[in-house]
Design an enzyme around this catalytic site. Sequence first.
Site, PDB file in Angstrom:
ATOM      1  N   PHE A   1       0.852  -1.190   0.000  1.00 12.86           N
ATOM      2  CA  PHE A   1       0.000   0.000   0.000  1.00 12.86           C
ATOM      3  C   PHE A   1       0.886   1.237   0.000  1.00 12.86           C
ATOM      4  CE2 PHE A   1      -3.569  -2.553   0.268  1.00 12.86           C
ATOM      5  CZ  PHE A   1      -4.726  -1.797   0.335  1.00 12.86           C
TER       6      PHE A   1
ATOM      7  N   CYS B   1      -5.605  15.238   0.313  1.00 10.84           N
ATOM      8  CA  CYS B   1      -6.873  14.901  -0.330  1.00 10.84           C
ATOM      9  C   CYS B   1      -7.537  16.196  -0.783  1.00 10.84           C
ATOM     10  CB  CYS B   1      -7.785  14.145   0.642  1.00 10.84           C
ATOM     11  SG  CYS B   1      -9.349  13.611  -0.099  1.00 10.84           S
TER      12      CYS B   1
ATOM     13  N   CYS C   1     -16.191  15.319   2.056  1.00 12.73           N
ATOM     14  CA  CYS C   1     -16.313  13.959   2.601  1.00 12.73           C
ATOM     15  C   CYS C   1     -16.090  14.022   4.101  1.00 12.73           C
ATOM     16  CB  CYS C   1     -15.288  13.018   1.948  1.00 12.73           C
ATOM     17  SG  CYS C   1     -15.297  11.351   2.648  1.00 12.73           S
TER      18      CYS C   1
ATOM     19  N   CYS D   1     -14.518   9.997   6.335  1.00 11.23           N
ATOM     20  CA  CYS D   1     -13.248   9.324   6.082  1.00 11.23           C
ATOM     21  C   CYS D   1     -12.678   8.754   7.387  1.00 11.23           C
ATOM     22  CB  CYS D   1     -12.255  10.293   5.472  1.00 11.23           C
ATOM     23  SG  CYS D   1     -10.650   9.552   5.090  1.00 11.23           S
ATOM     24  N   ASP D   2     -12.166   7.511   7.300  1.00  7.98           N
ATOM     25  CA  ASP D   2     -11.594   6.867   8.486  1.00  7.98           C
ATOM     26  C   ASP D   2     -10.093   6.632   8.340  1.00  7.98           C
ATOM     27  OD1 ASP D   2     -11.578   4.872   6.589  1.00  7.98           O
ATOM     28  OD2 ASP D   2     -12.687   3.406   7.779  1.00  7.98           O
ATOM     29  N   THR D   3      -9.453   7.382   7.457  1.00  9.25           N
ATOM     30  CA  THR D   3      -8.043   7.164   7.141  1.00  9.25           C
ATOM     31  C   THR D   3      -7.197   8.346   7.572  1.00  9.25           C
ATOM     32  OG1 THR D   3      -8.662   5.821   5.226  1.00  9.25           O
ATOM     33  CG2 THR D   3      -6.413   6.650   5.288  1.00  9.25           C
TER      34      THR D   3
ATOM     35  N   GLU E   1      -7.080   3.417  -5.583  1.00  4.06           N
ATOM     36  CA  GLU E   1      -8.351   3.640  -4.910  1.00  4.06           C
ATOM     37  C   GLU E   1      -8.545   5.146  -4.852  1.00  4.06           C
ATOM     38  OE1 GLU E   1      -8.334   1.604  -1.173  1.00  4.06           O
ATOM     39  OE2 GLU E   1      -8.455  -0.375  -2.128  1.00  4.06           O
TER      40      GLU E   1
ATOM     41  N   HIS F   1      -9.684  -6.348   6.693  1.00  2.00           N
ATOM     42  CA  HIS F   1      -8.451  -6.057   7.438  1.00  2.00           C
ATOM     43  C   HIS F   1      -8.781  -5.633   8.874  1.00  2.00           C
ATOM     44  CE1 HIS F   1      -9.894  -2.408   5.506  1.00  2.00           C
ATOM     45  NE2 HIS F   1      -9.163  -1.663   6.322  1.00  2.00           N
TER      46      HIS F   1
END
Length: 211
Positions: A25, A31, A46, A49-51, A117, A205
Amino acid sequence: MSYSVKEIYYTLQGEGARAGRAAVFLRFAGCNLWSGLERDRAKAVCRFCDTQFVGTDGPGGGKFADANSLACAVQDQWPDGAQGLPYVVCTGGEPLLQLDEALVAALHGAGFEIGIETNGTLAPPPGIDWICVSPKADAELCLKRGNELKLIYPQAGAAPDRYAGLAFDNFFLQPMDSAAREENTRAATAYCLGHPQWRLSLQTHKLIGIR
């Protein structure tokens, strides 16, 4: 151009059509739909988002002066002597803010199949092998074809039928990871049962406790 990378790590793809496949990855910093700062979340395009994609301080992350140096860093994460086609997932944040033709060529030159992605608001450079688009309700969709459309569900203003006619090979609903995750999973499951064009994507994951 130079590249700002949050982290680079080896894992199993957790979501969508290629879940379970070994991959490196490559998470780019930045972003175009949210700053990544909690103080800005409420006004972001957005908001779910969980990143973590802010900065360049993650494992393997940093500033890379050119495409070849970044491709070498990706190659270093792939196990020595491993059989099978090396695979890199370019993600973020939003990878298409930085992923360009030079990096695509360098990653191919290092022997990698390239997946992305993306939120689909930007056009990709040529040569990407697998395109996964995750549309957001309040963002104009530029990229309307690819290998996989993965819709976070439910989203106000982003009903699945808004995207069902687009030119993708696979259509996935992924339950939104929030306090209502169990309810969202039931709703996504019911939608897929009633609309077999769509398949359920789970964040495996997280279920098995890997990155």
